[in-house]
Design an enzyme around this catalytic site. Structure first.
Site, PDB file in Angstrom:
ATOM      1  N   GLY A   8      42.860   6.602  79.634  1.00 30.38           N
ATOM      2  CA  GLY A   8      41.843   5.783  78.969  1.00 30.38           C
ATOM      3  C   GLY A   8      42.446   4.934  77.856  1.00 30.38           C
ATOM      4  N   SER A  16      34.675  14.047  73.229  1.00 33.30           N
ATOM      5  CA  SER A  16      34.060  15.376  73.101  1.00 33.30           C
ATOM      6  C   SER A  16      33.941  15.745  71.618  1.00 33.30           C
ATOM      7  CB  SER A  16      34.867  16.420  73.862  1.00 33.30           C
ATOM      8  OG  SER A  16      36.207  16.324  73.490  1.00 33.30           O
ATOM      9  N   GLY A  26      33.342   8.847  79.811  1.00 36.13           N
ATOM     10  CA  GLY A  26      34.681   8.263  79.665  1.00 36.13           C
ATOM     11  C   GLY A  26      35.616   8.810  80.732  1.00 36.13           C
ATOM     12  N   HIS A  27      35.625  10.147  80.863  1.00 40.85           N
ATOM     13  CA  HIS A  27      36.454  10.773  81.906  1.00 40.85           C
ATOM     14  C   HIS A  27      35.984  10.328  83.294  1.00 40.85           C
ATOM     15  CE1 HIS A  27      36.535  13.950  78.621  1.00 40.85           C
ATOM     16  NE2 HIS A  27      37.812  13.688  78.768  1.00 40.85           N
TER      17      HIS A  27
HETATM   18  P1  AMP Z   1      41.042  14.123  77.093  1.00 37.12           P
HETATM   19  O1  AMP Z   1      40.265  15.064  77.936  1.00 37.12           O
HETATM   20  O2  AMP Z   1      40.463  13.869  75.752  1.00 37.12           O
HETATM   21  O3  AMP Z   1      42.523  14.478  77.030  1.00 37.12           O
HETATM   22  O4  AMP Z   1      40.979  12.735  77.838  1.00 37.12           O
HETATM   23  C1  AMP Z   1      41.414  12.613  79.165  1.00 37.12           C
HETATM   24  C2  AMP Z   1      41.510  11.150  79.502  1.00 37.12           C
HETATM   25  O5  AMP Z   1      40.222  10.536  79.354  1.00 37.12           O
HETATM   26  C3  AMP Z   1      42.474  10.394  78.574  1.00 37.12           C
HETATM   27  O6  AMP Z   1      43.237   9.483  79.349  1.00 37.12           O
HETATM   28  C4  AMP Z   1      41.528   9.686  77.647  1.00 37.12           C
HETATM   29  O7  AMP Z   1      42.062   8.477  77.108  1.00 37.12           O
HETATM   30  C5  AMP Z   1      40.357   9.372  78.570  1.00 37.12           C
HETATM   31  N1  AMP Z   1      39.137   9.126  77.778  1.00 37.12           N
HETATM   32  C6  AMP Z   1      38.599   9.913  76.812  1.00 37.12           C
HETATM   33  N2  AMP Z   1      37.518   9.317  76.272  1.00 37.12           N
HETATM   34  C7  AMP Z   1      37.382   8.130  76.897  1.00 37.12           C
HETATM   35  C8  AMP Z   1      36.465   7.042  76.779  1.00 37.12           C
HETATM   36  N3  AMP Z   1      35.461   7.062  75.898  1.00 37.12           N
HETATM   37  N4  AMP Z   1      36.620   5.969  77.592  1.00 37.12           N
HETATM   38  C9  AMP Z   1      37.635   5.927  78.492  1.00 37.12           C
HETATM   39  N5  AMP Z   1      38.538   6.920  78.654  1.00 37.12           N
HETATM   40  C10 AMP Z   1      38.420   8.006  77.865  1.00 37.12           C
END
Ligand code: AMP
Length: 294
Positions: free
Chosen positions: A149, A188, A38-39
Site C-alpha cells: 500500500g 487498524s 485498505g488491505h
Molecule cells: P499491515 O497489515 O498494516 O502490515 O498492512 C499490509 C499492507 O496493507 C501494507 O502493504 C500496507 O501498506 C497496506 N495498507 C494498509 N492500510 C492501507 C490503506 N489504508 N490503503 C492502502 N493500503 C493499505
C-alpha cells in the site's frame, strides 16, 4: 466453507510452484491481518491482475520496537479468512513465530541510509524487521507480483530497493491509499482513537491536501509548504507532530525545491496512537491514480 489457512512453508511454496508450472500467474499480499478496506484493495488489485492470489497474515514481532503496540495489535484470523475468501484469495499463509524465526535464527536483511530516516529514525530497527520478514515471505511465496500500500510509502521504497538489490524475481506493485470519508487513511490503529481523537485525526489529510494545493498553485519552497501543514496540525489540540517532510520519492532525502518527484510524508501522535500518512505530488490526486510499478 471458509478458507483454511496453511502454516506450512513447504505446502505454500509447493502450491505456488504448481500453479506457476500450469502457466498461472501468482500475486502475493503480505499483511499483519485485521483486514480492512485498505488491505482488501491490495487483494482486489492482485485478483484483478493475477490468476491466483496468496495472502499472508503474520504479526511480525521484529518490526515492533520496545514499548510499541505488538501486544495490543488486533488478531482476528477467522474473520480475516472469510473476508479473504469473499474477495477472491486462493491461499492464506499464516505462519507461527517458530516458522518465521526458527530457534537460533540470526540472519537479517538490512539496508544503509533508506531505513534510518523518517519512520526508521522514529522506530529504530523497524525496517530491519520489515525487510527480513518480507524477504523470507517472498522466499516461501515465490509470487510473480507482490502488492503493497502507498499508505506505508517508506516501506514501498525500502522493499522496492531490496528487490532490486537482491535481484528477487518479483514485481513490486503499489496500490493507492484507501481513506475514510473525511480523508483519514484506513489503519487498524485508527480503532485505538476515541471519538475526539478520531475527529481531530482528519487534520493529517487536510494538511496533506493543503500541501498538494499549494504545489498545484505553484509553490515550490518546502519550508513554506511545511509551515502551512504545521499550522493545520497545530490547530488540532490533541495531535503532536512527529515529523513533516517533503522528500524525494526514491532517495527519501528532503528536497530543496519541490518537483513532482516529491512525496509529502508525516507522522503524528494522537494520545497513545501513532499515525502516518503521505501524499505523492506526482501529477494528480492519488485517489485517482492507477496501480503503479515502483
Ligand atoms: P499491515 O497489515 O498494516 O502490515 O498492512 C499490509 C499492507 O496493507 C501494507 O502493504 C500496507 O501498506 C497496506 N495498507 C494498509 N492500510 C492501507 C490503506 N489504508 N490503503 C492502502 N493500503 C493499505
Amino acid at each position: 466453507m471458509t478458507l483454511r489457512p496453511s502454516g506450512s512453508p513447504d505446502e505454500v511454496r509447493g502450491t505456488v510452484k504448481a500453479w506457476q508450472a500450469e502457466g498461472l500467474t501468482v500475486g502475493f499480499v503480505p499483511t499483519m491481518g485485521a483486514l480492512h478496506e485498505g488491505h482488501l484493495s491490495l487483494i482486489r488489485a492482485s485478483v484483478g491482475e493475477c490468476d491466483r492470489t496468496v495472502l499472508s497474515i503474520y504479526v511480525n514481532p521484529t518490526q515492533f520496537g520496545r514499548g510499541e503496540d505488538l501486544k495490543r495489535y488486533p488478531r482476528r484470523l477467522e474473520q480475516d479468512c472469510r473476508a479473504a475468501e469473499q474477495n477472491g484469495v486462493d491461499l492464506v499463509f499464516c505462519p507461527t513465530n517458530e516458522v518465521m524465526y526458527p530457534a537460533g535464527s540470526t540472519t537479517y536483511v538490512s539496508q544503509d541510509s533508506l531505513i534510518d530516516v523518517l519512520e526508521g529514525a522514529s522506530r529504530p530497527g523497524h525496517f530491519r524487521g520489515v525487510l527480513t520478514v518480507v524477504c523470507k515471505l517472498l522466499s516461501i511465496v515465490p509470487a510473480d507480483r507482490a502488492y503493497f500500500g502507498q499508505k506505508d510509502f517508506q516501506q514501498t521504497v525500502v522493499v522496492g530497493r531490496m528487490v532490486k538489490d537482491l535481484s528477487l524475481p518479483v514485481s513490486v506493485r503499489v496500490v493507492p491509499t484507501v481513506r475514510d470519508a473525511d480523508g483519514l487513511a484506513l489503519s487498524s490503529r485508527n480503532d485505538h482513537l476515541d471519538q475526539q481523537e478520531r475527529h481531530q485525526a482528519s487534520c493529517l489529510h487536510r494538511a496533506l491536501t493543503k500541501a498538494l494545493q499549494l504545489y498545484r498553485d505553484g509553490e515550490r519552497n518546502p519550508l513554506t509548504v511545511r509551515a502551512a501543514m504545521q499550522g493545520i496540525i497545530e490547530a488540532a489540540s490533541l495531535v503532536r507532530t512527529d515529523y513533516i517532510e517533503i522528500v524525494d520519492c526514491e532517495t527519501l532525502e528532503p528536497v530543496k525545491e519541490i518537483t513532482d518527484r516529491a512525496v509529502v510524508v508525516l507522522a503524528v501522535r494522537i494520545g497513545q496512537t501513532r499515525l502516518i500518512d503521505n501524499m505523492p505530488l506526482v501529477g494528480t490526486d492519488p485517489k485517482t491514480d492507477e496501480v503503479d510499478d515502483t
